[in-house]
Design a protein around this motif. Structure first.
Motif, PDB file in Angstrom:
ATOM      1  N   LEU A  30       4.568   2.857   2.297  1.00  0.00           N
ATOM      2  CA  LEU A  30       5.245   4.108   2.566  1.00  0.00           C
ATOM      3  C   LEU A  30       5.042   5.067   1.403  1.00  0.00           C
ATOM      4  CD1 LEU A  30       8.623   2.593   3.785  1.00  0.00           C
ATOM      5  CD2 LEU A  30       6.710   3.360   5.181  1.00  0.00           C
ATOM      6  N   TRP A  31       4.791   4.494   0.222  1.00  0.00           N
ATOM      7  CA  TRP A  31       4.754   5.279  -0.999  1.00  0.00           C
ATOM      8  C   TRP A  31       3.912   4.540  -2.033  1.00  0.00           C
ATOM      9  CZ3 TRP A  31       6.575  10.038  -1.614  1.00  0.00           C
ATOM     10  CH2 TRP A  31       6.730  10.541  -2.900  1.00  0.00           C
ATOM     11  N   SER A  32       3.124   5.260  -2.788  1.00  0.00           N
ATOM     12  CA  SER A  32       2.352   4.682  -3.881  1.00  0.00           C
ATOM     13  C   SER A  32       2.438   5.620  -5.070  1.00  0.00           C
ATOM     14  CB  SER A  32       0.899   4.480  -3.484  1.00  0.00           C
ATOM     15  OG  SER A  32       0.163   3.999  -4.589  1.00  0.00           O
ATOM     16  N   GLY A  33       3.237   5.248  -6.050  1.00  0.00           N
ATOM     17  CA  GLY A  33       3.415   6.100  -7.214  1.00  0.00           C
ATOM     18  C   GLY A  33       4.103   7.389  -6.836  1.00  0.00           C
ATOM     19  N   ARG A  34       3.364   8.506  -6.885  1.00  0.00           N
ATOM     20  CA  ARG A  34       3.932   9.805  -6.529  1.00  0.00           C
ATOM     21  C   ARG A  34       3.358  10.327  -5.220  1.00  0.00           C
ATOM     22  NH1 ARG A  34       2.662  12.913 -11.875  1.00  0.00           N
ATOM     23  NH2 ARG A  34       1.059  11.343 -11.987  1.00  0.00           N
ATOM     24  N   VAL A  35       2.660   9.490  -4.481  1.00  0.00           N
ATOM     25  CA  VAL A  35       1.961   9.931  -3.278  1.00  0.00           C
ATOM     26  C   VAL A  35       2.504   9.181  -2.060  1.00  0.00           C
ATOM     27  CG1 VAL A  35      -0.283  10.091  -2.161  1.00  0.00           C
ATOM     28  CG2 VAL A  35      -0.114  10.353  -4.629  1.00  0.00           C
ATOM     29  N   ALA A  36       2.892   9.922  -1.037  1.00  0.00           N
ATOM     30  CA  ALA A  36       3.283   9.300   0.225  1.00  0.00           C
ATOM     31  C   ALA A  36       2.006   8.963   0.983  1.00  0.00           C
ATOM     32  CB  ALA A  36       4.149  10.242   1.044  1.00  0.00           C
ATOM     33  N   MET A  37       1.908   7.730   1.434  1.00  0.00           N
ATOM     34  CA  MET A  37       0.703   7.319   2.156  1.00  0.00           C
ATOM     35  C   MET A  37       1.069   6.246   3.171  1.00  0.00           C
ATOM     36  SD  MET A  37      -1.165   5.162  -0.837  1.00  0.00           S
ATOM     37  CE  MET A  37      -1.841   3.698  -0.104  1.00  0.00           C
ATOM     38  N   MET A  38       0.287   6.173   4.209  1.00  0.00           N
ATOM     39  CA  MET A  38       0.506   5.174   5.244  1.00  0.00           C
ATOM     40  C   MET A  38      -0.763   4.343   5.328  1.00  0.00           C
ATOM     41  SD  MET A  38       3.002   4.649   7.394  1.00  0.00           S
ATOM     42  CE  MET A  38       3.423   4.176   9.017  1.00  0.00           C
ATOM     43  N   PRO A  86      13.575  -1.287   8.765  1.00  0.00           N
ATOM     44  CA  PRO A  86      12.814  -2.478   8.380  1.00  0.00           C
ATOM     45  C   PRO A  86      12.981  -2.759   6.886  1.00  0.00           C
ATOM     46  CG  PRO A  86      11.436  -0.948   9.625  1.00  0.00           C
ATOM     47  CD  PRO A  86      12.722  -0.247   9.325  1.00  0.00           C
ATOM     48  N   PRO A  87      12.888  -4.018   6.481  1.00  0.00           N
ATOM     49  CA  PRO A  87      13.013  -4.365   5.061  1.00  0.00           C
ATOM     50  C   PRO A  87      11.866  -3.756   4.257  1.00  0.00           C
ATOM     51  CG  PRO A  87      12.882  -6.339   6.429  1.00  0.00           C
ATOM     52  CD  PRO A  87      12.701  -5.179   7.314  1.00  0.00           C
ATOM     53  N   THR A  88      12.136  -3.460   2.985  1.00  0.00           N
ATOM     54  CA  THR A  88      11.107  -2.944   2.093  1.00  0.00           C
ATOM     55  C   THR A  88      11.075  -3.768   0.821  1.00  0.00           C
ATOM     56  OG1 THR A  88      12.608  -1.349   1.086  1.00  0.00           O
ATOM     57  CG2 THR A  88      11.294  -0.565   2.949  1.00  0.00           C
ATOM     58  N   VAL A  89       9.929  -3.761   0.181  1.00  0.00           N
ATOM     59  CA  VAL A  89       9.739  -4.442  -1.093  1.00  0.00           C
ATOM     60  C   VAL A  89       8.803  -3.573  -1.932  1.00  0.00           C
ATOM     61  CG1 VAL A  89       7.811  -5.864  -0.289  1.00  0.00           C
ATOM     62  CG2 VAL A  89       9.207  -6.674  -2.148  1.00  0.00           C
ATOM     63  N   THR A  90       9.039  -3.527  -3.230  1.00  0.00           N
ATOM     64  CA  THR A  90       8.189  -2.761  -4.128  1.00  0.00           C
ATOM     65  C   THR A  90       7.342  -3.729  -4.937  1.00  0.00           C
ATOM     66  OG1 THR A  90       9.859  -1.038  -4.286  1.00  0.00           O
ATOM     67  CG2 THR A  90       8.165  -1.053  -5.980  1.00  0.00           C
ATOM     68  N   ILE A  91       6.035  -3.564  -4.841  1.00  0.00           N
ATOM     69  CA  ILE A  91       5.080  -4.379  -5.591  1.00  0.00           C
ATOM     70  C   ILE A  91       4.258  -3.420  -6.434  1.00  0.00           C
ATOM     71  CG2 ILE A  91       3.181  -6.010  -5.468  1.00  0.00           C
ATOM     72  CD1 ILE A  91       4.295  -6.910  -2.759  1.00  0.00           C
ATOM     73  N   GLY A  92       4.506  -3.426  -7.731  1.00  0.00           N
ATOM     74  CA  GLY A  92       3.846  -2.457  -8.596  1.00  0.00           C
ATOM     75  C   GLY A  92       4.309  -1.067  -8.224  1.00  0.00           C
ATOM     76  N   THR A  93       3.354  -0.190  -7.876  1.00  0.00           N
ATOM     77  CA  THR A  93       3.699   1.177  -7.469  1.00  0.00           C
ATOM     78  C   THR A  93       3.793   1.327  -5.956  1.00  0.00           C
ATOM     79  OG1 THR A  93       1.380   1.828  -7.480  1.00  0.00           O
ATOM     80  CG2 THR A  93       2.621   2.165  -9.520  1.00  0.00           C
ATOM     81  N   LEU A  94       3.522   0.258  -5.222  1.00  0.00           N
ATOM     82  CA  LEU A  94       3.559   0.315  -3.760  1.00  0.00           C
ATOM     83  C   LEU A  94       4.946   0.008  -3.220  1.00  0.00           C
ATOM     84  CD1 LEU A  94       0.361  -1.592  -2.586  1.00  0.00           C
ATOM     85  CD2 LEU A  94       0.829   0.838  -2.356  1.00  0.00           C
ATOM     86  N   LEU A  95       5.420   0.859  -2.341  1.00  0.00           N
ATOM     87  CA  LEU A  95       6.630   0.579  -1.572  1.00  0.00           C
ATOM     88  C   LEU A  95       6.150   0.144  -0.203  1.00  0.00           C
ATOM     89  CD1 LEU A  95       9.691   0.584  -1.144  1.00  0.00           C
ATOM     90  CD2 LEU A  95       9.487   2.974  -0.451  1.00  0.00           C
TER      91      LEU A  95
END
Length: 125
Positions: A30-38, A86-95
Motif C-alpha cells: 500500500l505504501w513504500s517509504g514516501r510513495v503510495a504504490m500498489m 485486512p491485516p497489515t504488516v510493515t517490512i522495512g519501508t513496505l506497508l
C-alpha cells in the motif's frame, strides 16, 4: 491456505544456494517509504534471511526479482489488525496488506526468533 508448490518452487529460484524455504506468504503493498504504490510481493523466510520478492504486474504468484533482503533476526510483526480492514504488516519501508490466513505464518516466523519472545507475565519475585 498455503501457497501452491509451484509458487514455492518459483520462490526457491531466488534463494541463495543451500538455503531452505521455511515460510512464505504473499502481500500487496500500500505504501513504500514516501510513495503510495500498489504492487504484489512474496515474502520468503529462510534460516538466515528474509527475502522480499517483487512480482509481475497482474501476476501475484510470479516473482520476478529480489526487492529487498533482511537478516533472519529482523522481526516481521506485529501484525496490525483493524477490525473490518485486512491485516497489515510493515517490512522495512513496505506497508503490506495480507490475507487473514497468513497472520499465523508471520507469528510463527517471529516466534522462532529468540529476541522476539514475549516477556514472562509472571516473573519470579
Amino acid at each position: 491456505m498455503p501457497l501452491p508448490t509451484v509458487v514455492r518452487d518459483r520462490c526457491r529460484a531466488f534463494l541463495p544456494a543451500g538455503e531452505e524455504l521455511r515460510y512464505v506468504f504473499p502481500g500487496t503493498s500500500l505504501w513504500s517509504g514516501r510513495v503510495a504504490m500498489m504492487a504484489d510481493f512474496i515474502i520468503a523466510v529462510t534460516d538466515s534471511q528474509i527475502i522480499v520478492l517483487g512480482c509481475r504486474w497482474f501476476r501475484r504468484h510470479r516473482p520476478r526479482s529480489v526487492w529487498a533482503t533482511y537478516p533472519r533476526g529482523f522481526r516481521l510483526g506485529p501484525v496490525d489488525l483493524y477490525g473490518s480492514l485486512p491485516p497489515t504488516v510493515t517490512i522495512g519501508t513496505l506497508l503490506l496488506e495480507i490475507d487473514d490466513e497468513y497472520v499465523p505464518v508471520i507469528r510463527a516466523a517471529d516466534a522462532e526468533i529468540e529476541d522476539c519472545l514475549p516477556l514472562d507475565p509472571l516473573p519470579d519475585l
